[in-house]
Scaffold this motif. Structure first.
Motif, PDB file in Angstrom:
ATOM      1  N   VAL A   1       0.847  -1.188   0.000  1.00  0.00           N
ATOM      2  CA  VAL A   1       0.000   0.000   0.000  1.00  0.00           C
ATOM      3  C   VAL A   1       0.889   1.246   0.000  1.00  0.00           C
ATOM      4  O   VAL A   1       1.778   1.364   0.828  1.00  0.00           O
ATOM      5  CB  VAL A   1      -0.928   0.032   1.213  1.00  0.00           C
ATOM      6  N   GLN A   2       0.625   2.132  -0.920  1.00  0.00           N
ATOM      7  CA  GLN A   2       1.410   3.359  -1.017  1.00  0.00           C
ATOM      8  C   GLN A   2       0.471   4.551  -1.010  1.00  0.00           C
ATOM      9  O   GLN A   2      -0.564   4.543  -1.686  1.00  0.00           O
ATOM     10  CB  GLN A   2       2.243   3.366  -2.298  1.00  0.00           C
ATOM     11  N   LEU A   3       0.835   5.561  -0.247  1.00  0.00           N
ATOM     12  CA  LEU A   3       0.049   6.782  -0.164  1.00  0.00           C
ATOM     13  C   LEU A   3       0.929   7.945  -0.608  1.00  0.00           C
ATOM     14  O   LEU A   3       2.055   8.086  -0.132  1.00  0.00           O
ATOM     15  CB  LEU A   3      -0.426   7.025   1.264  1.00  0.00           C
ATOM     16  N   VAL A   4       0.393   8.789  -1.464  1.00  0.00           N
ATOM     17  CA  VAL A   4       1.158   9.921  -1.984  1.00  0.00           C
ATOM     18  C   VAL A   4       0.345  11.185  -1.798  1.00  0.00           C
ATOM     19  O   VAL A   4      -0.737  11.325  -2.384  1.00  0.00           O
ATOM     20  CB  VAL A   4       1.501   9.729  -3.475  1.00  0.00           C
ATOM     21  N   GLU A   5       0.875  12.092  -0.981  1.00  0.00           N
ATOM     22  CA  GLU A   5       0.197  13.366  -0.731  1.00  0.00           C
ATOM     23  C   GLU A   5       0.693  14.433  -1.699  1.00  0.00           C
ATOM     24  O   GLU A   5       1.833  14.400  -2.158  1.00  0.00           O
ATOM     25  CB  GLU A   5       0.462  13.867   0.696  1.00  0.00           C
ATOM     26  N   SER A   6      -0.160  15.398  -1.936  1.00  0.00           N
ATOM     27  CA  SER A   6       0.225  16.575  -2.722  1.00  0.00           C
ATOM     28  C   SER A   6      -0.668  17.737  -2.321  1.00  0.00           C
ATOM     29  O   SER A   6      -1.696  17.540  -1.666  1.00  0.00           O
ATOM     30  CB  SER A   6       0.104  16.305  -4.227  1.00  0.00           C
ATOM     31  N   GLY A   7      -0.256  18.945  -2.724  1.00  0.00           N
ATOM     32  CA  GLY A   7      -1.096  20.113  -2.503  1.00  0.00           C
ATOM     33  C   GLY A   7      -0.650  21.035  -1.395  1.00  0.00           C
ATOM     34  O   GLY A   7      -1.260  22.089  -1.185  1.00  0.00           O
ATOM     35  N   GLY A   8       0.394  20.672  -0.671  1.00  0.00           N
ATOM     36  CA  GLY A   8       0.870  21.561   0.373  1.00  0.00           C
ATOM     37  C   GLY A   8       1.520  22.796  -0.211  1.00  0.00           C
ATOM     38  O   GLY A   8       1.725  22.909  -1.421  1.00  0.00           O
ATOM     39  N   ARG A  18      -5.937  22.901  -0.841  1.00  0.00           N
ATOM     40  CA  ARG A  18      -6.542  21.580  -0.907  1.00  0.00           C
ATOM     41  C   ARG A  18      -5.452  20.536  -1.024  1.00  0.00           C
ATOM     42  O   ARG A  18      -4.653  20.565  -1.964  1.00  0.00           O
ATOM     43  CB  ARG A  18      -7.506  21.454  -2.093  1.00  0.00           C
ATOM     44  N   LEU A  19      -5.436  19.637  -0.070  1.00  0.00           N
ATOM     45  CA  LEU A  19      -4.494  18.524  -0.091  1.00  0.00           C
ATOM     46  C   LEU A  19      -5.159  17.317  -0.758  1.00  0.00           C
ATOM     47  O   LEU A  19      -6.361  17.111  -0.629  1.00  0.00           O
ATOM     48  CB  LEU A  19      -4.066  18.146   1.317  1.00  0.00           C
ATOM     49  N   SER A  20      -4.342  16.550  -1.459  1.00  0.00           N
ATOM     50  CA  SER A  20      -4.809  15.314  -2.076  1.00  0.00           C
ATOM     51  C   SER A  20      -3.951  14.157  -1.603  1.00  0.00           C
ATOM     52  O   SER A  20      -2.760  14.330  -1.331  1.00  0.00           O
ATOM     53  CB  SER A  20      -4.727  15.404  -3.601  1.00  0.00           C
ATOM     54  N   CYS A  21      -4.556  12.996  -1.526  1.00  0.00           N
ATOM     55  CA  CYS A  21      -3.816  11.789  -1.185  1.00  0.00           C
ATOM     56  C   CYS A  21      -4.313  10.669  -2.089  1.00  0.00           C
ATOM     57  O   CYS A  21      -5.487  10.299  -2.035  1.00  0.00           O
ATOM     58  CB  CYS A  21      -4.018  11.422   0.272  1.00  0.00           C
ATOM     59  N   TYR A  78      -9.333  13.947  -0.344  1.00  0.00           N
ATOM     60  CA  TYR A  78      -8.973  15.359  -0.342  1.00  0.00           C
ATOM     61  C   TYR A  78      -9.178  15.953   1.048  1.00  0.00           C
ATOM     62  O   TYR A  78      -9.996  15.472   1.828  1.00  0.00           O
ATOM     63  CB  TYR A  78      -9.848  16.137  -1.335  1.00  0.00           C
ATOM     64  N   LEU A  79      -8.448  16.992   1.317  1.00  0.00           N
ATOM     65  CA  LEU A  79      -8.683  17.794   2.510  1.00  0.00           C
ATOM     66  C   LEU A  79      -8.736  19.250   2.065  1.00  0.00           C
ATOM     67  O   LEU A  79      -7.705  19.836   1.727  1.00  0.00           O
ATOM     68  CB  LEU A  79      -7.591  17.596   3.563  1.00  0.00           C
ATOM     69  N   GLN A  80      -9.927  19.792   2.011  1.00  0.00           N
ATOM     70  CA  GLN A  80     -10.103  21.195   1.683  1.00  0.00           C
ATOM     71  C   GLN A  80      -9.949  22.002   2.952  1.00  0.00           C
ATOM     72  O   GLN A  80     -10.681  21.792   3.922  1.00  0.00           O
ATOM     73  CB  GLN A  80     -11.487  21.436   1.078  1.00  0.00           C
ATOM     74  N   MET A  81      -8.991  22.917   2.949  1.00  0.00           N
ATOM     75  CA  MET A  81      -8.684  23.703   4.141  1.00  0.00           C
ATOM     76  C   MET A  81      -8.973  25.164   3.855  1.00  0.00           C
ATOM     77  O   MET A  81      -8.329  25.767   2.993  1.00  0.00           O
ATOM     78  CB  MET A  81      -7.215  23.505   4.538  1.00  0.00           C
ATOM     79  N   ASN A  82      -9.933  25.707   4.550  1.00  0.00           N
ATOM     80  CA  ASN A  82     -10.315  27.108   4.396  1.00  0.00           C
ATOM     81  C   ASN A  82     -10.025  27.878   5.680  1.00  0.00           C
ATOM     82  O   ASN A  82      -9.825  27.290   6.738  1.00  0.00           O
ATOM     83  CB  ASN A  82     -11.798  27.215   4.053  1.00  0.00           C
ATOM     84  N   SER A  83     -10.018  29.203   5.570  1.00  0.00           N
ATOM     85  CA  SER A  83      -9.791  30.071   6.734  1.00  0.00           C
ATOM     86  C   SER A  83      -8.564  29.630   7.515  1.00  0.00           C
ATOM     87  O   SER A  83      -8.596  29.494   8.743  1.00  0.00           O
ATOM     88  CB  SER A  83     -11.030  30.068   7.644  1.00  0.00           C
ATOM     89  N   LEU A  84      -7.491  29.406   6.803  1.00  0.00           N
ATOM     90  CA  LEU A  84      -6.274  28.895   7.440  1.00  0.00           C
ATOM     91  C   LEU A  84      -5.686  29.910   8.418  1.00  0.00           C
ATOM     92  O   LEU A  84      -5.772  31.126   8.208  1.00  0.00           O
ATOM     93  CB  LEU A  84      -5.246  28.524   6.377  1.00  0.00           C
ATOM     94  N   LYS A  85      -5.108  29.366   9.489  1.00  0.00           N
ATOM     95  CA  LYS A  85      -4.517  30.168  10.551  1.00  0.00           C
ATOM     96  C   LYS A  85      -3.043  29.796  10.691  1.00  0.00           C
ATOM     97  O   LYS A  85      -2.641  28.681  10.332  1.00  0.00           O
ATOM     98  CB  LYS A  85      -5.228  29.880  11.875  1.00  0.00           C
ATOM     99  N   PRO A  86      -2.242  30.680  11.237  1.00  0.00           N
ATOM    100  CA  PRO A  86      -0.825  30.334  11.438  1.00  0.00           C
ATOM    101  C   PRO A  86      -0.645  29.060  12.245  1.00  0.00           C
ATOM    102  O   PRO A  86       0.310  28.312  12.006  1.00  0.00           O
ATOM    103  CB  PRO A  86      -0.282  31.568  12.172  1.00  0.00           C
ATOM    104  N   GLU A  87      -1.546  28.788  13.170  1.00  0.00           N
ATOM    105  CA  GLU A  87      -1.433  27.567  13.979  1.00  0.00           C
ATOM    106  C   GLU A  87      -1.750  26.300  13.192  1.00  0.00           C
ATOM    107  O   GLU A  87      -1.584  25.194  13.713  1.00  0.00           O
ATOM    108  CB  GLU A  87      -2.319  27.647  15.228  1.00  0.00           C
TER     109      GLU A  87
END
Length: 122
Positions: A1-8, A18-21, A78-87
């Motif tokens: 099993v291989q997982l490949v992330e992208s979108g950072g 938006r991150l993808s895996c 996918y991970l859709q990330m909105n209203s991102l904060k420094p934390e």
């Protein structure tokens, strides 16, 4: 099993990413997948998870801002990330398992991990 992330990447506070895996190597009617993150000096945190049947989990820290989704035909989540904060700055990891026996938010539930993608919010 291989997982490949992208979108950072780097984004200003209030912005979106938006991150993808993409996962390779297995297909299961019961699989579950999740997103974790780890900031420097902090423990890895489970922030979102999803089962193939659509059951979802979100950590309180991202609820209402992040959305997890899946395309089972393409073996992508996918991970859709909105209203991102420094934390939110951290290395983000995709994880997968056949059953997530301890819940979608716990690191111990997942047996397969990607290499991570960096998200920096300034």
């Amino acid at each position: 099993v291989q997982l490949v992330e992208s979108g950072g990447g780097s984004v200003q506070a209030g912005g979106s990413l938006r991150l993808s895996c993409t996962h390779f190597g297995y297909s299961s009617s019961r699989h579950c997948m999740g997103w974790f993150r780890q900031a420097p000096g902090k423990a890895r945190e489970g922030i979102a998870g999803i089962r193939r049947d659509g059951d979802e989990y979100y950590a309180d820290s991202v609820k209402g801002r992040f959305t997890i989704s899946q395309d089972n035909a393409k073996n992508i989540i996918y991970l859709q990330m909105n209203s991102l904060k420094p934390e939110d700055t951290a290395m983000y990891y995709c994880a997968a398992d056949f059953s997530c026996p301890y819940g979608l938010g716990l690191e111990s539930s997942f047996g397969y991990w990607g290499q991570g993608t960096q998200v920096t919010v300034s």
